[in-house]
Design an enzyme around this catalytic site. Sequence first.
Site, PDB file in Angstrom:
ATOM      1  N   SER A 180      30.026 -27.946  13.004  1.00  0.00           N
ATOM      2  CA  SER A 180      30.423 -27.506  11.638  1.00  0.00           C
ATOM      3  C   SER A 180      31.912 -27.502  11.687  1.00  0.00           C
ATOM      4  CB  SER A 180      29.938 -25.993  11.488  1.00  0.00           C
ATOM      5  OG  SER A 180      28.616 -25.812  12.186  1.00  0.00           O
TER       6      SER A 180
HETATM    7  N1  SAH Z   1      26.009 -25.036  16.094  1.00  0.00           N
HETATM    8  C1  SAH Z   1      26.028 -26.223  16.084  1.00  0.00           C
HETATM    9  C2  SAH Z   1      26.054 -27.170  14.847  1.00  0.00           C
HETATM   10  C3  SAH Z   1      24.713 -27.299  14.402  1.00  0.00           C
HETATM   11  S1  SAH Z   1      24.290 -28.767  13.418  1.00  0.00           S
HETATM   12  C4  SAH Z   1      27.538 -26.711  16.767  1.00  0.00           C
HETATM   13  O1  SAH Z   1      28.312 -25.816  17.084  1.00  0.00           O
HETATM   14  O2  SAH Z   1      27.849 -27.888  16.901  1.00  0.00           O
HETATM   15  C5  SAH Z   1      22.416 -28.215  13.034  1.00  0.00           C
HETATM   16  C6  SAH Z   1      21.566 -28.221  14.219  1.00  0.00           C
HETATM   17  O3  SAH Z   1      20.263 -27.517  14.073  1.00  0.00           O
HETATM   18  C7  SAH Z   1      21.140 -29.599  14.625  1.00  0.00           C
HETATM   19  O4  SAH Z   1      21.438 -29.620  16.035  1.00  0.00           O
HETATM   20  C8  SAH Z   1      19.599 -29.769  14.440  1.00  0.00           C
HETATM   21  O5  SAH Z   1      19.118 -30.630  15.211  1.00  0.00           O
HETATM   22  C9  SAH Z   1      19.203 -28.241  14.766  1.00  0.00           C
HETATM   23  N2  SAH Z   1      18.207 -27.851  14.107  1.00  0.00           N
HETATM   24  C10 SAH Z   1      17.430 -28.039  12.787  1.00  0.00           C
HETATM   25  N3  SAH Z   1      16.060 -27.553  12.445  1.00  0.00           N
HETATM   26  C11 SAH Z   1      16.083 -26.908  14.055  1.00  0.00           C
HETATM   27  C12 SAH Z   1      14.895 -26.270  14.428  1.00  0.00           C
HETATM   28  N4  SAH Z   1      13.834 -25.940  13.584  1.00  0.00           N
HETATM   29  N5  SAH Z   1      14.853 -25.472  15.621  1.00  0.00           N
HETATM   30  C13 SAH Z   1      16.010 -25.799  16.230  1.00  0.00           C
HETATM   31  N6  SAH Z   1      17.028 -26.514  15.920  1.00  0.00           N
HETATM   32  C14 SAH Z   1      17.085 -26.963  14.809  1.00  0.00           C
END
Ligand code: SAH
Length: 223
Positions: free
Chosen positions: A71
Amino acid sequence: MSDAPGIPLSAEELAERKMRFLFALRSKGITDARTLGAMERIDRGDFVRGLFSERAYEDMPLPIACGQTISQPSVVGLMTQALQVGPRDTVLEIGTGSGYQAAILACLARRVYTVDRHRRLVREAEALFRALGLPNITAIAGDGSRGLPDQAPFDRIIVTAAAEDPPGPLLSQLKIGGIMIVPVGQSDAVQSLIRVTRTGEGFEYEELRSVRFVPLVEGMASD
Ligand code: SAH
């Protein structure tokens, strides 16, 4: 300033970039001293690899492995600040991604559990947490839309992928007095960042700002 690819930056250039990074966060409304302190300590450059590593200190989301994104720093800052994490709190993060947000939370909380549906992202983030000496993060491969019933309830929950509604299992795993931050809305549209507070009577909802996140997808990914 050397910006040519392949030419490493000097220590002075790096320090200057970091100062500008923190200044930009302040100018975007991140004023909480503990949040700024954690974002000063955790180097975003450690969480961005390859081609995009040169842009780690710019206020923009960047691609990471598995088609996901790290992000935008100002959004990480605003979400962290809005979560109001205390030093005795246990925090659940859904969406480990690069591990950057979890590492920041680990500076502020007693313990952080972070869940991602991509095993590869969990493995890589775990290796980084070890290398950076952050022992109070547990990274787990799983479907975060179900939360983490074994470790519930949580003082704080942060969801870093967009859901159409705040997922029911996550609401039920929040302590009374607890806070959850979650982007809500269709994945291909502008979403609203919501702060949910659990009271003795129910839940209070507050809209913080508009954001764009990758979608919360149910079930595990294949990698
Ligand atoms: N917080 C992260 C950015 C997250 S991007 C950082 O600091 O880099 C969003 C993430 O959510 C992705 O890696 C994706 O794989 C995950 N995601 C999406 N759906 C999900 C689910 N149901 N359970 C766990 N992770 C999930």
